[in-house]
Design a protein around this motif. Structure first.
Motif, PDB file in Angstrom:
ATOM      1  N   UNK A  40      32.344  49.178  42.299  1.00 25.67           N
ATOM      2  CA  UNK A  40      33.496  49.807  41.661  1.00 25.67           C
ATOM      3  C   UNK A  40      33.738  49.092  40.339  1.00 25.67           C
ATOM      4  N   UNK A  41      33.754  49.852  39.252  1.00 25.08           N
ATOM      5  CA  UNK A  41      34.111  49.304  37.944  1.00 25.08           C
ATOM      6  C   UNK A  41      35.614  49.491  37.794  1.00 25.08           C
ATOM      7  N   UNK A  42      36.317  48.379  37.605  1.00 25.58           N
ATOM      8  CA  UNK A  42      37.771  48.350  37.752  1.00 25.58           C
ATOM      9  C   UNK A  42      38.431  48.238  36.380  1.00 25.58           C
ATOM     10  N   UNK A  43      39.372  49.131  36.111  1.00 27.29           N
ATOM     11  CA  UNK A  43      40.111  49.059  34.851  1.00 27.29           C
ATOM     12  C   UNK A  43      40.990  47.808  34.835  1.00 27.29           C
ATOM     13  N   UNK A  44      41.281  47.360  33.629  1.00 31.96           N
ATOM     14  CA  UNK A  44      42.085  46.144  33.481  1.00 31.96           C
ATOM     15  C   UNK A  44      43.445  46.304  34.142  1.00 31.96           C
ATOM     16  N   UNK A  45      44.047  47.475  34.033  1.00 31.45           N
ATOM     17  CA  UNK A  45      45.362  47.702  34.632  1.00 31.45           C
ATOM     18  C   UNK A  45      45.334  47.462  36.136  1.00 31.45           C
ATOM     19  N   UNK A  46      44.288  47.936  36.789  1.00 29.83           N
ATOM     20  CA  UNK A  46      44.205  47.778  38.240  1.00 29.83           C
ATOM     21  C   UNK A  46      43.769  46.372  38.616  1.00 29.83           C
ATOM     22  N   UNK A  47      42.839  45.805  37.887  1.00 34.20           N
ATOM     23  CA  UNK A  47      42.394  44.450  38.238  1.00 34.20           C
ATOM     24  C   UNK A  47      43.521  43.434  38.077  1.00 34.20           C
ATOM     25  N   UNK A  48      44.418  43.636  37.089  1.00 34.30           N
ATOM     26  CA  UNK A  48      45.559  42.726  36.904  1.00 34.30           C
ATOM     27  C   UNK A  48      46.491  42.731  38.113  1.00 34.30           C
ATOM     28  N   UNK A  49      46.626  43.884  38.766  1.00 29.51           N
ATOM     29  CA  UNK A  49      47.470  43.964  39.957  1.00 29.51           C
ATOM     30  C   UNK A  49      47.013  42.961  41.018  1.00 29.51           C
ATOM     31  N   UNK A  50      45.698  42.806  41.119  1.00 32.50           N
ATOM     32  CA  UNK A  50      45.154  41.936  42.155  1.00 32.50           C
ATOM     33  C   UNK A  50      45.063  40.476  41.720  1.00 32.50           C
ATOM     34  N   UNK A  51      45.550  40.150  40.522  1.00 29.75           N
ATOM     35  CA  UNK A  51      45.664  38.737  40.141  1.00 29.75           C
ATOM     36  C   UNK A  51      46.660  38.021  41.046  1.00 29.75           C
ATOM     37  N   UNK A  52      47.721  38.727  41.421  1.00 26.94           N
ATOM     38  CA  UNK A  52      48.777  38.126  42.238  1.00 26.94           C
ATOM     39  C   UNK A  52      48.879  38.751  43.622  1.00 26.94           C
ATOM     40  N   UNK A  53      48.136  39.810  43.873  1.00 24.63           N
ATOM     41  CA  UNK A  53      48.184  40.498  45.161  1.00 24.63           C
ATOM     42  C   UNK A  53      46.822  40.442  45.829  1.00 24.63           C
ATOM     43  N   UNK A  54      46.808  40.177  47.118  1.00 25.12           N
ATOM     44  CA  UNK A  54      45.558  40.097  47.868  1.00 25.12           C
ATOM     45  C   UNK A  54      44.845  41.446  47.850  1.00 25.12           C
ATOM     46  N   UNK A  55      43.536  41.424  47.609  1.00 21.29           N
ATOM     47  CA  UNK A  55      42.727  42.619  47.823  1.00 21.29           C
ATOM     48  C   UNK A  55      42.143  42.518  49.220  1.00 21.29           C
TER      49      UNK A  55
END
Length: 440
Positions: A292-307
């Motif tokens: 999965x190629x992840x947009x910056x907006x979505x990848x930033x969400x998982x900086x502080x939230x567990x994937x």
């Protein structure tokens, strides 16, 4: 010590061994008679008796770089000497380099790659990301689609294989554009696109936009018929996703990495999703890989939230080496450009001539080396050509040394992206002869 090179082996030896112990996918096991393949090179395959086949299937539309490409084999072997496997929690050079090379070939705004073992689990994890970031559950996908054979991916799939496997929850389907068999009484592409978008809007409104996490859409649906979307349709889907706060996922598993004559099929349309799934052509299936190629907006969400997702073999070093070598070789040898040229200069005009020659051809369509011939009983009724005739066609092509990709009433013309003009013309000639000899 087991050896896989044995001059005494025959096709029958290998087939007997297969039927003794191998359980095949999507099949009733008792009636199988699999074609035996020993080796390959480029667009060619051979059995144990030396019979040659021109691969016009790219296996499952994945060997974009062809069989046994020496640069990819060398890359895998070099990584094998360095490190055969490593846990996904560690940093590994091959994995980081593969991500860097993939991100260099996608539009701005994407900054991470989550690696999987193939296309199905790429779509599974894209759905998981969309649900996590939106807090919603429903996933909209097209009836004319294929997204993989695993839990959510098969239920997101629209074709008949979904029905016995509907165990995942929260999936809703809609009709995507298909002018030749329009569900919207459209007379032209503009009408088909506009009416398909209005239909999708009504699905969103009726299901409740606040409950929809994602729209999952093959950029160019492949197994469903190589359905190139009308101009403006993908723009309209993007606008609907933005209007209702829905994550847009483009499934580029089959259409991506050279197949349509662009690095990604979405490059033809100038529309950027939030997530891109890939597999197949990324390394031609030499070692299983997807992601999965992840947009910056979505990848930033998982900086502080567990994937809440992971795979033991995520970013497997041998698969990553194959990706790096494949992408390098495709660029160095202009394989993507070759796919575009062969599609425009050989396949498209050749298929047009076939359509003019045979009245059982209802339509030809496609991009690059991603083309389809739709066959009908007659052009007026557009009734799909029957299964018996399709079986005869397939057998005739194989007998003449062509390995075709036949789905329902269609021949998908999908050779490797590095196919030569001479090979493309040879394949078209065999298809034409098979159509001409069909017993009606």
């Amino acid at each position: 010590m087991t050896t896989f090179y044995n001059e005494s082996l025959s096709n029958q030896d290998v087939k007997q061994l297969d039927r003794k112990g191998v359980f095949h996918s999507w099949s009733a096991q008792g009636s199988l008679d699999p074609l035996v393949i020993k080796s390959g090179s480029g667009c060619r395959l051979w059995d144990y008796e030396g019979r040659e086949y021109l691969d016009f299937s790219s296996q499952l539309v994945n060997t974009n770089i062809g069989h046994q490409h020496p640069k990819v084999l060398a890359g895998i072997k070099a990584q094998l000497d360095e490190l055969a496997t490593v846990a996904p929690s560690h940093a590994n050079y091959a994995r980081g380099l593969a991500a860097e090379k993939i991100l260099a070939r996608v539009p701005a705004g994407f900054d991470k790659v989550f690696f999987t073992n193939g296309g199905a689990d790429a779509n599974e994890n894209a759905i998981r990301m969309a649900r996590a970031i939106t807090g919603r559950e429903k996933v909209l996908s097209a009836y004319r689609s294929y997204h993989g054979g695993t839990g959510s991916a098969i239920v997101a799939t629209g074709d008949f294989r979904r029905v016995p496997n509907e165990y995942a929850r929260g999936h809703v389907h809609f009709f995507n554009p298909y002018l030749y068999r329009s569900d919207f009484w459209a007379q032209n592409e503009e009408e088909e696109g506009a009416r398909a978008l209005q239909h999708l809007r009504r699905i969103i409104e009726s299901e409740g936009a606040e409950s929809i996490a994602a729209i999952l859409l093959e950029t160019v649906p492949g197994t469903a018929g190589i359905l190139v979307p009308p101009k403006g349709y993908l723009d309209g889907v993007r606008a609907l996703a933005d209007e209702f706060g829905i994550v847009l996922i483009f499934d580029e598993v089959m259409a991506g990495f050279g197949r349509t004559g662009k690095w990604l099929a979405m490059d033809h349309f100038g529309v950027t999703p939030d997530l891109i799934t890939f597999a197949k052509g990324i390394n031609s299936g030499y070692v299983p890989a997807g992601g999965v190629i992840v947009s910056e907006r979505i990848s930033r969400h998982f900086d502080e939230n567990m994937f809440f997702g992971g795979l033991t073999y995520s970013g497997h070093p041998l698969a990553m080496a194959a990706i790096c070598a494949t992408l390098d070789a495709m660029e160095e040898e202009d394989i993507v450009g070759n796919a575009e040229r062969i599609g425009a200069n050989v396949l498209a005009p050749g298929l047009k001539q076939i359509a003019e020659r045979y009245d059982i051809v209802g339509e030809v369509r496609g991009l690059g080396v991603f083309q389809a011939i739709e066959l009908v009983e007659d052009r007026e009724s557009r009734q799909p050509l029957n299964a018996k005739a399709m079986g005869q066609l397939k057998a005739s092509m194989v007998e003449c040394g062509l390995l075709p990709f036949v789905v329902a009433n269609r021949i998908h013309v999908v050779p490797p992206c590095m196919v030569t003009a001479q090979e493309a013309e040879q394949g078209l000639s065999i298809i034409s002869d098979a159509l001409g000899s069909l017993k009606r």
